[in-house]
Design a protein around this motif. Structure first.
Motif, PDB file in Angstrom:
ATOM      1  N   ASP A 169      -6.257   1.526  -0.543  1.00 39.18           N
ATOM      2  CA  ASP A 169      -5.199   0.996   0.317  1.00 39.18           C
ATOM      3  C   ASP A 169      -4.753  -0.382  -0.179  1.00 39.18           C
ATOM      4  OD1 ASP A 169      -5.491   3.209   1.751  1.00 39.18           O
ATOM      5  OD2 ASP A 169      -6.682   2.295   3.370  1.00 39.18           O
ATOM      6  N   LEU A 170      -5.729  -1.227  -0.541  1.00 44.15           N
ATOM      7  CA  LEU A 170      -5.390  -2.558  -1.017  1.00 44.15           C
ATOM      8  C   LEU A 170      -4.534  -2.484  -2.277  1.00 44.15           C
ATOM      9  CD1 LEU A 170      -8.534  -4.845  -0.653  1.00 44.15           C
ATOM     10  CD2 LEU A 170      -6.263  -5.226   0.277  1.00 44.15           C
ATOM     11  N   GLN A 186      -2.510  -0.328  -3.042  1.00 46.60           N
ATOM     12  CA  GLN A 186      -1.137   0.106  -2.785  1.00 46.60           C
ATOM     13  C   GLN A 186      -0.262  -1.024  -2.232  1.00 46.60           C
ATOM     14  OE1 GLN A 186      -1.819   3.401  -0.220  1.00 46.60           O
ATOM     15  NE2 GLN A 186      -2.552   4.726  -1.879  1.00 46.60           N
ATOM     16  N   LEU A 187      -0.899  -2.141  -1.745  1.00 38.87           N
ATOM     17  CA  LEU A 187      -0.121  -3.238  -1.154  1.00 38.87           C
ATOM     18  C   LEU A 187       0.587  -4.046  -2.245  1.00 38.87           C
ATOM     19  CD1 LEU A 187      -2.665  -4.615   1.485  1.00 38.87           C
ATOM     20  CD2 LEU A 187      -0.652  -3.197   1.917  1.00 38.87           C
ATOM     21  N   SER A 188       1.679  -4.670  -1.844  1.00 33.25           N
ATOM     22  CA  SER A 188       2.361  -5.558  -2.791  1.00 33.25           C
ATOM     23  C   SER A 188       1.473  -6.782  -3.015  1.00 33.25           C
ATOM     24  CB  SER A 188       3.702  -5.996  -2.219  1.00 33.25           C
ATOM     25  OG  SER A 188       3.473  -6.841  -1.097  1.00 33.25           O
ATOM     26  N   ARG A 191       2.051  -9.864  -2.674  1.00 34.51           N
ATOM     27  CA  ARG A 191       2.199 -10.869  -1.617  1.00 34.51           C
ATOM     28  C   ARG A 191       1.418 -10.470  -0.360  1.00 34.51           C
ATOM     29  NH1 ARG A 191       8.072 -12.353   0.758  1.00 34.51           N
ATOM     30  NH2 ARG A 191       7.353 -13.684   2.453  1.00 34.51           N
ATOM     31  N   ARG A 192       1.577  -9.158  -0.031  1.00 31.85           N
ATOM     32  CA  ARG A 192       0.856  -8.686   1.172  1.00 31.85           C
ATOM     33  C   ARG A 192      -0.650  -8.668   0.935  1.00 31.85           C
ATOM     34  NH1 ARG A 192       3.863  -4.044   4.561  1.00 31.85           N
ATOM     35  NH2 ARG A 192       5.613  -5.330   5.242  1.00 31.85           N
ATOM     36  N   ARG A 193      -0.996  -8.345  -0.337  1.00 29.23           N
ATOM     37  CA  ARG A 193      -2.427  -8.305  -0.620  1.00 29.23           C
ATOM     38  C   ARG A 193      -3.041  -9.707  -0.465  1.00 29.23           C
ATOM     39  NH1 ARG A 193      -3.410  -5.011  -5.653  1.00 29.23           N
ATOM     40  NH2 ARG A 193      -2.784  -6.872  -6.784  1.00 29.23           N
ATOM     41  N   ARG A 194      -2.310 -10.740  -0.967  1.00 30.39           N
ATOM     42  CA  ARG A 194      -2.792 -12.111  -0.833  1.00 30.39           C
ATOM     43  C   ARG A 194      -2.928 -12.495   0.649  1.00 30.39           C
ATOM     44  NH1 ARG A 194       0.528 -14.376  -4.228  1.00 30.39           N
ATOM     45  NH2 ARG A 194       1.972 -15.320  -2.735  1.00 30.39           N
ATOM     46  N   TRP A 254      -3.397 -10.486   3.114  1.00 31.85           N
ATOM     47  CA  TRP A 254      -4.518  -9.743   3.717  1.00 31.85           C
ATOM     48  C   TRP A 254      -5.843 -10.424   3.370  1.00 31.85           C
ATOM     49  CZ3 TRP A 254      -9.012  -7.352   2.517  1.00 31.85           C
ATOM     50  CH2 TRP A 254      -9.530  -6.458   3.479  1.00 31.85           C
ATOM     51  N   SER A 264      -8.456 -12.117   5.891  1.00 35.16           N
ATOM     52  CA  SER A 264      -9.854 -11.670   5.955  1.00 35.16           C
ATOM     53  C   SER A 264     -10.814 -12.855   5.840  1.00 35.16           C
ATOM     54  CB  SER A 264     -10.147 -10.685   4.820  1.00 35.16           C
ATOM     55  OG  SER A 264      -9.321  -9.565   4.964  1.00 35.16           O
TER      56      SER A 264
END
Lengths: 371, 279
Positions: free
Chosen positions: B4-5, B7-9, B11-14, B16, B20
């Motif tokens: 899932d991670l 698959q994130l862009s 920017r979104r991964r950062r 997230w 966390s």
């Protein structure tokens, strides 16, 4: 030079290996003396040692050697159930073996006081002296294991200590019937393991506590309570505590006084209950010489009273087998008036009391000059 | 989660990952706070505050620290007054419970009393069960001598005369000094502590080995004999509380420090060791 250095290394290496072997063997490092005998003019002379937390074998040996040299053929020592049965059915006798073997080696008859509840045998928040009836059988099994292990080496055991004090009864209300039940089970277990072992019951604290006290139960009433609960067949001798406080050892006994002859009142209770043929061993007694404790005497008085107390037991109390004074030595200073009960200090320096008793036991008291 | 991670862009991964990390940090902070809160809980202290009563055990057989007054039958002494001063500063009532000395520590451990205050030392072997306050008095063995004697410690005793009560702790220490010091010492043994101190004043001995309380009771603040140097053996007195009573222990330490700074401990010492005669 190189050769000499190598030559000097080999003995050291050998010593190191020998020490490692000894350490791994779990055996004490001290050499036992050749078997000794106590030479004394008073065969009832004894002391209560305090070796429960004495970890050094050489100090255990030195303690019993000095007890023997003082002329005392008897000693009482405390053996902790919690230390010797750390988990149910698992026994560790290493320290107890050390203590017992050195006592035997010095020719001393050891009386083993048994108590102190392991964590596994009591509720989490209870004190180490708390044992309710659900734990009596576990204690009896320990007693049997102890008696079996020390068969031929320990001939006397004391079941519990001062159960007439709330503290010693785990802060439950002191209960003669409850103690009698504990004594009954321990006695039967001990006799099954070794019919020749002598079981001492009681070991009551002399106390003038009023009826209904939160903290203590009058010792004379408690002993009667034990007889009422049917204790007579379950102890071979009565253990008694007989402190002198400020009174000389000839002070007559009285129900409203704590003095050395209070033991005669315990004896009266025994006689009234048809148990007069049974003997008594005084497992704690003595005087304190702290300068300010209100129940203390002066050191010179203490020395004279102690000798007189031993002499009284020998010449006037045929029903007393031994008098074991509290306490021979503490492993470390208590920092309280308790330090003024001992015969020698923590580094084995004999107090004048020790020298006086030794002179009495060897028949040289008149000539002794402890000063 | 890894898929899932992935698959994130970026920017979104950062975002997230930062979220966390903040969440984890908050969780750790909450756990630490909870731990401190649990550690700081003190049922004994709470009970004292709730009832307004501090239950203190002592064995009233040890003057001048605690003894029964002959006229009233009530406990009196240094420790009784100290307990009262502490309770006053907390705004609670002190209840003195008379218990035999041997039972005091167990009574605290079993929560039958809140504290024991009875000329007690630190029992190191009981440190798992109870806690000890800062010392409020040192009753150790001291070397008593006139100020003019030129003695500042045991090493100055070589070749001199040392008085002690026969059979006492001072006697044992003097005998040990006799063996240890080159030139030895001459023992001057008497049948009581006052007689040993008298020997010093009479010039029959250069110093005496007695405990600090006996010296104070003998000299009564006159300064004829003083304790020279450090105690030969230290016997600090402390107050004992349950091991799980950190707030009570902290309050005691704080109050004892304040009573010392305010001169209250000094006044108690003067009152009970130099002025009152308790015998």
């Amino acid at each position: 030079m190189t050769t000499k250095r190598n030559a000097s290394v080999w003995p050291l290496l050998g010593l190191a290996v020998a020490l490692l072997v000894l350490a791994r063997s779990g055996r004490p490092w001290v050499e036992f003396d050749p078997p000794q005998q106590v030479v004394t003019l008073n065969p009832k002379l004894g002391v209560h040692t305090r070796l429960t937390d004495e970890v050094e074998p050489i100090k255990v040996q030195r303690t019993f050697r000095m007890v023997r040299e003082m002329g005392a053929p008897w000693a009482v020592e405390y053996f902790l159930w919690a230390a010797h049965e750390p988990s149910p059915g698992v026994y560790d006798w290493s320290h107890a073996d050390l203590v017992v073997d050195h006592a035997v080696n010095q020719g001393i008859t050891l009386i083993a006081r048994l108590g102190y509840v392991p964590e596994w045998a009591r509720p989490a928040q209870a004190t180490h002296l708390y044992l309710d009836e659900a734990g009596y059988d576990a204690f009896a099994r320990f007693v049997a294991a102890f008696v079996g292990h020390f068969r031929g080496r320990v001939k006397y055991i004391v079941v519990w200590n001062e159960p007439n004090l709330s503290q010693e009864w785990g802060y439950r209300t002191p209960d003669p019937a409850g103690y009698t039940e504990l004594l009954r089970r321990a006695y039967q277990a001990a006799k099954t393991a070794n019919p020749d072992v002598r079981v001492l019951g009681g070991a009551l604290a002399p106390t003038l506590a009023p009826a209904g006290s939160e903290w203590a139960f009058n010792d004379l009433d408690y002993l009667q309570g034990m007889y009422d609960a049917g204790a007579a067949p379950y102890f071979d001798l009565l253990a008694a505590h007989s402190y002198g406080w400020i009174f000389d050892p000839d002070e007559p006994p009285s129900a409203d006084a704590v003095n050395y002859r209070r033991v005669e009142l315990l004896r009266d209770v025994m006689v009234r209950n048809g148990d007069g043929a049974k003997h008594i061993i005084i497992t704690e007694a003595g005087w304190n010489d702290h300068p300010r404790w209100t129940k203390a005497v002066r050191p010179a008085q203490r020395a004279a009273y102690t000798v007189r107390a031993y002499e009284r037991a020998l010449s006037q109390w045929p029903w007393v087998d031994a008098v074991c004074m509290w306490a021979f030595r503490y492993p470390r200073p208590a920092g309280t008036y308790q330090d003024y009960y001992t015969f020698v200090n923590e580094d084995f320096e004999p107090k004048p009391l020790y020298l006086t008793v030794q002179a009495y036991a060897t028949g040289t008291l008149a000539g002794v000059d402890a000063r | 989660m890894r898929a899932d991670l992935a698959q994130l862009s970026p920017r979104r991964r950062r975002a997230w990952l930062i979220g966390s990390a903040v969440g984890a940090a908050l969780l750790v902070a909450a756990l630490l706070l909870l731990r401190f809160e649990i550690r700081g809980r003190d049922a004994t202290w709470a009970h004292i505050q709730q009832t307004g009563v501090w239950r203190v055990g002592m064995d009233p057989s040890f003057p001048p620290f605690e003894n029964l007054d002959a006229a009233t039958g009530r406990p009196v002494g240094f420790d009784v007054d100290l307990a009262q001063a502490i309770a006053d500063s907390w705004g609670v009532r002190v209840e003195i419970v008379s218990i035999g000395f041997d039972q005091l520590v167990d009574a605290v451990d079993a929560k039958r009393i809140d504290s024991a205050l009875s000329a007690l030392p630190v029992f190191e072997e009981r440190a798992r069960d109870v806690s000890f306050s800062r010392p409020y008095f040192d009753a150790g063995l001291v070397l008593a001598a006139p100020r003019s004697a030129g003695i500042s410690g045991p090493d100055d005793l070589a070749g001199r005369r040392v008085a002690a009560e026969w059979g006492s702790r001072g006697d044992a220490e003097a005998r040990a000094l006799k063996r240890r010091l080159a030139g030895g010492v001459t023992l001057v043994l008497r049948d009581s502590i006052p007689a040993a101190l008298d020997a010093v004043l009479a010039g029959d001995a250069d110093a005496a080995l007695v405990d600090a309380v006996d010296l104070a009771l003998y000299d009564r603040g006159q300064g004829r004999l003083v304790a020279v140097g450090q105690p030969v053996q230290s016997d600090p007195y402390v107050i004992i509380v349950p091991v799980d009573a950190p707030r009570l222990l902290a309050a005691l330490d704080e109050t004892l420090a304040a009573l010392d700074a305010d001169g209250v401990l000094g006044r108690l010492r003067t009152q009970w060791l130099e002025e009152n005669r308790t015998e």
